[in-house]
Design a protein around this motif. Structure first.
Motif, short mmCIF file in Angstrom:
data_model
loop_
_atom_site.label_atom_id
_atom_site.label_comp_id
_atom_site.label_asym_id
_atom_site.label_seq_id
_atom_site.Cartn_x
_atom_site.Cartn_y
_atom_site.Cartn_z
N ASP B 367 10.41 67.24 95.71
CA ASP B 367 11.34 66.10 95.65
C ASP B 367 12.56 66.36 96.53
N ALA B 368 13.15 67.54 96.38
CA ALA B 368 14.38 67.86 97.12
C ALA B 368 14.11 67.87 98.62
N LYS B 369 12.94 68.37 99.00
CA LYS B 369 12.63 68.49 100.42
C LYS B 369 12.56 67.09 101.07
N ILE B 370 11.86 66.20 100.39
CA ILE B 370 11.72 64.85 100.95
C ILE B 370 13.09 64.19 101.06
N LEU B 371 13.90 64.32 100.00
CA LEU B 371 15.23 63.69 100.02
C LEU B 371 16.08 64.29 101.14
N ALA B 372 16.09 65.61 101.22
CA ALA B 372 16.93 66.27 102.22
C ALA B 372 16.47 65.93 103.63
N ASP B 373 15.13 65.89 103.83
CA ASP B 373 14.61 65.57 105.16
C ASP B 373 15.02 64.18 105.62
N SER B 374 15.17 63.27 104.66
CA SER B 374 15.57 61.91 105.08
C SER B 374 17.07 61.69 104.84
N ASP B 375 17.81 62.80 104.74
CA ASP B 375 19.27 62.72 104.67
C ASP B 375 19.78 62.06 103.41
N GLN B 376 19.05 62.18 102.31
CA GLN B 376 19.50 61.62 101.05
C GLN B 376 20.16 62.72 100.21
N ALA B 377 21.06 62.27 99.30
CA ALA B 377 21.83 63.23 98.53
C ALA B 377 20.95 64.08 97.61
N VAL B 378 21.16 65.38 97.66
CA VAL B 378 20.51 66.30 96.72
C VAL B 378 21.62 67.12 96.07
N GLY B 379 21.65 67.16 94.74
CA GLY B 379 22.63 67.99 94.05
C GLY B 379 23.86 67.23 93.59
N THR B 380 23.69 65.95 93.23
CA THR B 380 24.81 65.18 92.69
C THR B 380 25.14 65.68 91.28
N PRO B 381 26.44 65.86 90.96
CA PRO B 381 26.78 66.36 89.62
C PRO B 381 26.23 65.43 88.53
N SER B 382 25.60 66.02 87.52
CA SER B 382 25.10 65.21 86.42
C SER B 382 25.16 66.02 85.13
N LEU B 383 24.84 65.36 84.04
CA LEU B 383 24.80 66.04 82.75
C LEU B 383 23.33 66.26 82.39
N PRO B 384 23.06 67.27 81.55
CA PRO B 384 21.66 67.57 81.25
C PRO B 384 20.98 66.55 80.33
N ILE B 385 19.71 66.21 80.63
CA ILE B 385 18.94 65.42 79.67
C ILE B 385 18.08 66.34 78.80
N PHE B 386 17.92 67.62 79.25
CA PHE B 386 17.32 68.63 78.37
C PHE B 386 18.46 69.47 77.83
N ASP B 387 18.72 70.64 78.44
CA ASP B 387 19.93 71.38 78.08
C ASP B 387 20.53 71.95 79.35
N GLN B 388 21.73 72.51 79.24
CA GLN B 388 22.45 72.96 80.42
C GLN B 388 21.66 74.03 81.18
N ALA B 389 21.00 74.94 80.42
CA ALA B 389 20.26 76.03 81.07
C ALA B 389 19.14 75.47 81.94
N THR B 390 18.41 74.45 81.42
CA THR B 390 17.32 73.84 82.19
C THR B 390 17.86 73.20 83.46
#
Lengths: 309, 469
Positions: B367-390
Motif C-alpha cells: 500500500d505504502a509503495k503505491i501511494l509513495a510512487d504516485s506522490d500521495q501522502a504516507v504517514g499522516t498522524p492518526s490515532l490507533p483503531i487497534f492499539d498504539q503498539a500495533t
C-alpha cells in the motif's frame, strides 16, 4: 342531454366506434405527453401530498402521522425567520430587480444601431450556468480589502464592505447577484413586447408635443401593461422560492440571516445525515405551494381589470 | 357529452386513413416499449461478483486515482471472481442523506463513527457479522471504537477504518513571514491568540479561523469546548441532556469574540465549511485552525498545499481536569441491499484496502509503495483503531515510504501524550452542530451577539428533538 337528443336514432357509442373514429390514434399521440407529465409532474405532486402526512426516511416503511408534520413546521421558530427573510429578499428584488430590466429595455429600444449587441450583452449573464455565476460572485464578494469589489470601491475611496459577511449586508448582496443573473431574460421579453407597440402611437404623441418621458409614460408603459403584470407575478413567485443564492453563497448564514423558506425545506430534508425529516420538508413545501397558488389567484383577480388582454 | 352524430371532419379523415403513417406510428410506439423492456433486463452475467466501492473525493488529482486503480488491479488479481468499480465519494451530511434515501450509495462506503448507531437501529446497514468474525484480527480492535459498529446481540455492521484526534493546523510559511518560529507552535489558547494577532498584523492574513458552516462550526466549537473541559451533552441514565450553555463553550466563544472584535485577527471572511477552510488555508489566507489530524492528505491532494508550509500541533487544552482532545473516526460499512456474495466481497475489499495494511507487513508495504510512487501522502498522524503498539509497528514497516514531513507534524503526537480522547456528542449530533453553527456565525459577524441567549436557544431546540425520540 335533452329528451329530444336522447330519442334521436343513432348508433350506440362503443369502444369500437370510438376507435374507428380515430380515438386510438389520438390516444397514441397523447400517450407520450401523458406519460411524461404523469411520471415527472403529477406523480411527484401526489406523492409529495402523501408524504406530507407521513413520517419516513425513505428507507424503512413510512407511517402515517396525520397533520403532525404541519403542526411541527408551523411551530418551528425558524419558520418566522425564513418567511421574513424570503419577504425581504422578494421586496429587495422587486425594488431593484423589477424596474432595471424595464429601463434597460426601453433604453435599448431607443438605440438605433447595435441593438443586437446590447441584447446579447444583457442576455449573457443568463447564459452563464447559475452555479458558476454564484461561485464567481462569491470570489468577487471577498470581504478582505483585496477582494475584487472592495478593490474597485477602494479606487473611489470607499472603504471595504463586508458583503456576505454580516447579517445586514448579506441579503442585499444576494439580491444584487440575482438581479444581474436574471435581468437579461426579462429584458428580452420587454424588448419583444416593445416591438409590438404600434409606431403610429408614438407619432401621434409626438405631434401632440410629447417628449420622451411623456411617450414612455403615456404610450410605452400602458402598451406593455399585460407583459408587466405577467412578469411581476412571475418575479414574485420566483423570489418566494429563492434557493440557489442563499444555498451557495451563505448556506443561510451569517447566523440565519439568509435562511429562506426553500432553504429551510432543504435543511429539514438533508441537514441530518441519518435520514432527513422528509415529512416536514414536504409539509412546508405543500404549505408554500398553497400560499403561492392563492397569491397568484388573488393577483389575477385583482389585475384582470387592468390587463390589456 | 356529445351525441353520436356526424363526426368532425378530422376524425373521419383519420378513420379513413388506413395509411402507412398510422401503422408506422403504432410500430414505433411498439418498438419503443420493447426497447424499454429490454433495457430493464439484467446485463449479461459474467459469473463475477460486481462490487462498487467508495474511492476518492471528487476533484482529487489524477495521480491519486491512478494509485487507487493500481490497488484495485492488485485486488482483482488476487480475487479473480470479483470485479471492483470505484465510485467517487465524499461524506457530507447533505449528500449522504440524499444518496441514502435515493439508494445510490456504493456497496462499500464510509460513515462517521457517530452515525453508525442510528443507521444500525434504522436497519440501514448490512449485517456483516459472519464475514467480520472470519477476519484474523477481528477481536483485536480497540473496544471503544469497535463498540460503535455493534448492534443488538453482538451483531457487527461495520469495520473501523481510521481514527483521528483534533489538532491545530498551522501554516509554517505564514509563521515565518510573521517572524514566528514554526518549530515553536502555540501550546495554550493565550499563545494561539498572541500568535494570531502577530500573523494578522505582519501578514494581513487571518491569524486564526474556525469552521462555521454546514454543521462544521458546531463540530469545531464542540472540539474547542472539550479542550476547555466542557461537554455539549451529558448522559443521565438512558437519556441525554444538552448542555451547550456550559462555561467551557462560553469561554470558547469569548475567545473567538476577543480575536474577532478586540484583536481583529480573524480576517474578513467568516463563512467556511470544511472544504472552504482547507482551501483558504492551503492558499495561505489562514494562519491557524483546528481540524482533524489526518488533514494533510486532503490538503495536499485536493488543495495543492505546499507540504513545506504544513505544520500540525496538538490542540491546546486547559488545566480543567475534564479537558481533553475530541476525536473521531470513520467506519467502512456495507450497503444494506448487498447480497451475501457482495457482502463477502465487500469485507474482502475493506480488509485489503484499509485494514490489512495495519496488521500485515506485506500489505502495509504494498500500500505504502503505491501511494509513495504516485506522490500521495504516507504517514499522516492518526490515532490507533487497534492499539498504539500495533499502529507503531505498522509505521515501522513503512518507514522507508513515509513522505509526510514527520518533523513538521511531530508536535501533534508529543503534545497529546497522556491526554484523554473524547468522542463526539452522540444524541442528534448533526442537528446539534447545525444549531451551534448559528452561534459561531453570530459571534463572528455581530459584535453585540448575546452568547448566553444563543446557547440557551440551542439547548431548548436540540433538547426538544432528543425528547421527541
Amino acid at each position: 342531454m335533452t329528451a329530444l337528443e336522447r330519442s334521436r336514432p343513432s348508433a350506440p357509442r362503443t369502444p369500437l366506434t370510438w376507435a374507428r373514429g380515430g380515438g386510438l390514434s389520438t390516444l397514441v399521440f397523447l400517450l407520450p405527453l401523458l406519460f411524461v407529465f404523469g411520471i415527472f409532474s403529477w406523480k411527484p405532486i401526489v406523492e409529495a401530498l402523501v408524504m406530507s402526512l407521513q413520517k419516513t426516511n425513505l428507507v424503512t416503511p413510512a407511517t402515517f402521522v396525520g397533520l403532525d408534520n404541519f403542526a411541527k413546521v408551523l411551530s418551528d421558530p425558524q419558520l418566522g425567520t425564513a418567511v421574513l427573510n424570503t419577504g425581504w429578499f422578494a421586496l429587495l428584488a422587486l425594488v431593484f430587480g423589477y424596474p432595471i430590466p424595464l429601463v434597460a429595455a426601453v433604453l435599448m429600444s431607443e438605440v438605433r444601431r447595435g441593438r443586437g449587441l446590447f441584447s446579447a450583452l444583457a442576455y449573457l449573464p443568463v447564459v452563464v450556468p447559475p452555479v458558476v455565476a454564484v461561485l464567481l460572485w462569491k470570489f468577487f464578494y471577498d470581504a478582505s480589502p483585496t477582494g475584487v469589489f472592495n478593490t474597485i470601491l477602494g479606487w473611489a475611496g470607499i472603504p471595504p464592505q463586508p458583503w456576505l459577511q454580516t447579517a445586514a449586508t448579506a441579503m442585499p448582496s444576494l439580491v444584487l447577484e440575482a438581479t444581474w443573473a436574471a435581468a437579461g431574460g426579462t429584458v428580452i421579453i420587454y424588448l419583444a413586447a416593445l416591438t409590438s407597440v404600434a409606431p403610429d402611437l408614438y407619432d401621434a404623441a409626438e405631434i401632440d408635443g410629447a417628449g420622451i418621458w411623456h411617450k414612455i409614460w403615456h404610450v410605452t408603459l400602458p402598451q406593455l401593461r399585460g407583459v408587466l403584470l405577467v412578469t411581476l407575478i412571475l418575479q414574485v413567485l420566483g423570489t418566494a422560492q429563492v434557493f440557489l443564492e442563499p444555498f451557495l453563497f451563505t448556506g443561510g448564514g451569517p447566523a440565519g440571516s439568509t435562511m429562506t423558506i426553500l432553504l429551510l425545506i432543504y435543511k429539514y430534508a438533508f441537514q441530518n445525515s441519518l435520514g432527513g425529516d422528509y415529512g416536514a420538508a414536504t409539509a412546508l413545501s405543500v404549505l408554500l405551494a398553497i400560499v403561492l397558488a392563492l397569491l397568484s389567484l388573488l393577483y389575477l383577480r385583482a389585475t384582470k381589470r387592468w390587463s390589456t388582454e | 357529452m356529445r351525441a353520436a352524430g356526424p363526426r368532425p371532419f378530422t376524425h373521419r379523415k383519420a378513420q379513413t386513413m388506413k395509411s402507412p403513417r398510422r401503422a408506422t406510428a403504432l410500430a414505433v410506439v411498439g418498438l419503443a416499449s420493447v426497447g424499454l423492456l429490454s433495457a430493464c433486463a439484467p446485463a449479461g452475467d459474467s459469473g463475477k461478483t460486481k462490487l462498487t466501492v467508495a474511492s476518492l473525493i471528487p476533484g482529487t488529482e489524477q495521480a491519486a486515482f491512478d494509485a487507487f486503480d493500481a490497488r484495485v488491479a492488485e485486488f482483482e488479481k488476487a480475487n479473480p471472481d470479483i470485479d471492483v468499480e470505484g465510485v467517487e465519494y465524499e461524506w457530507t451530511a447533505e449528500t449522504f442523506t440524499t444518496q441514502l434515501a435515493g439508494g445510490t450509495l456504493p456497496d462499500v462506503y464510509r460513515i462517521p463513527l457517530t452515525d453508525a448507531k442510528t443507521l444500525i437501529a434504522n436497519g440501514q446497514l448490512a449485517d456483516i457479522t459472519a464475514e467480520v468474525q472470519a477476519l484474523p484480527y477481528y477481536d483485536k480492535f480497540n473496544p471503544s471504537v469497535f463498540e460503535a459498529v455493534q448492534g443488538d446481540g453482538g451483531k457487527i455492521y461495520g469495520i473501523p477504518r481510521e481514527a483521528y484526534g483534533m489538532g491545530l493546523e498551522y501554516n509554517r510559511a505564514l509563521f515565518e513571514e510573521a517572524g514566528l518560529d514554526p518549530d515553536q507552535p502555540p501550546t495554550t489558547w493565550d499563545e494561539v491568540r498572541e500568535y494570531a494577532k502577530t500573523i494578522a498584523e505582519k501578514t494581513g492574513q487571518a491569524g486564526y479561523m474556525q469552521m462555521t458552516q454546514g454543521n462544521t462550526g458546531g463540530w469545531q466549537l464542540t472540539a474547542a469546548t472539550v479542550a476547555r473541559g466542557g461537554r455539549m451533552e451529558e448522559q443521565d441514565g438512558d437519556s441525554w441532556t444538552v448542555t451547550a450553555d456550559n462555561d467551557a463553550t462560553r469561554e470558547a466563544l469569548q475567545f473567538l469574540k476577543d480575536l474577532r472584535w478586540t484583536d481583529n485577527s480573524m480576517g474578513s471572511n467568516f463563512l467556511f465549511d470544511w472544504g472552504g477552510i482547507n482551501q483558504a488555508f492551503a492558499a495561505g489566507q489562514i494562519g491557524m485552525y483546528t481540524g482533524g489530524s489526518d488533514l494533510f492528505t486532503s490538503l495536499t491532494r485536493e488543495n495543492n498545499l505546499d507540504p513545506d508550509a504544513y505544520g500540525l500541533a496538538a490542540i491546546p487544552i486547559t488545566e480543567d481536569p475534564d479537558a481533553a482532545v475530541m476525536g473521531g473516526g470513520t467506519l467502512n460499512v456495507v450497503n444494506v441491499k448487498a447480497s451475501d456474495a457482495v457482502k463477502a466481497a465487500a469485507v474482502k475489499w475493506i480488509d485489503f484496502y484499509d485494514v490489512s495494511k495495519l496488521v500485515d507487513e506485506d500489505a502495509a508495504v504494498a500500500d505504502a509503495k503505491i501511494l509513495a510512487d504516485s506522490d500521495q501522502a504516507v504517514g499522516t498522524p492518526s490515532l490507533p483503531i487497534f492499539d498504539q503498539a500495533t499502529l507503531d509497528t505498522s509505521r515501522g514497516w513503512i518507514a522507508d515510504y513515509i513522505n509526510v514531513p514527520q518533523d513538521q507534524v511531530a508536535f501533534f503526537a508529543e503534545g497529546n501524550q497522556g491526554r484523554t480522547i473524547v468522542g463526539e456528542p452522540p444524541a442528534h449530533t448533526q442537528e446539534l452542530y447545525a444549531a451551534l453553527d448559528v452561534v459561531v456565525q453570530a459571534v463572528l459577524t455581530d459584535q453585540n451577539a448575546d452568547i448566553d441567549a444563543l446557547l440557551a436557544k440551542v439547548n431548548t431546540d436540540v433538547q426538544a428533538l432528543i425528547d421527541a425520540d
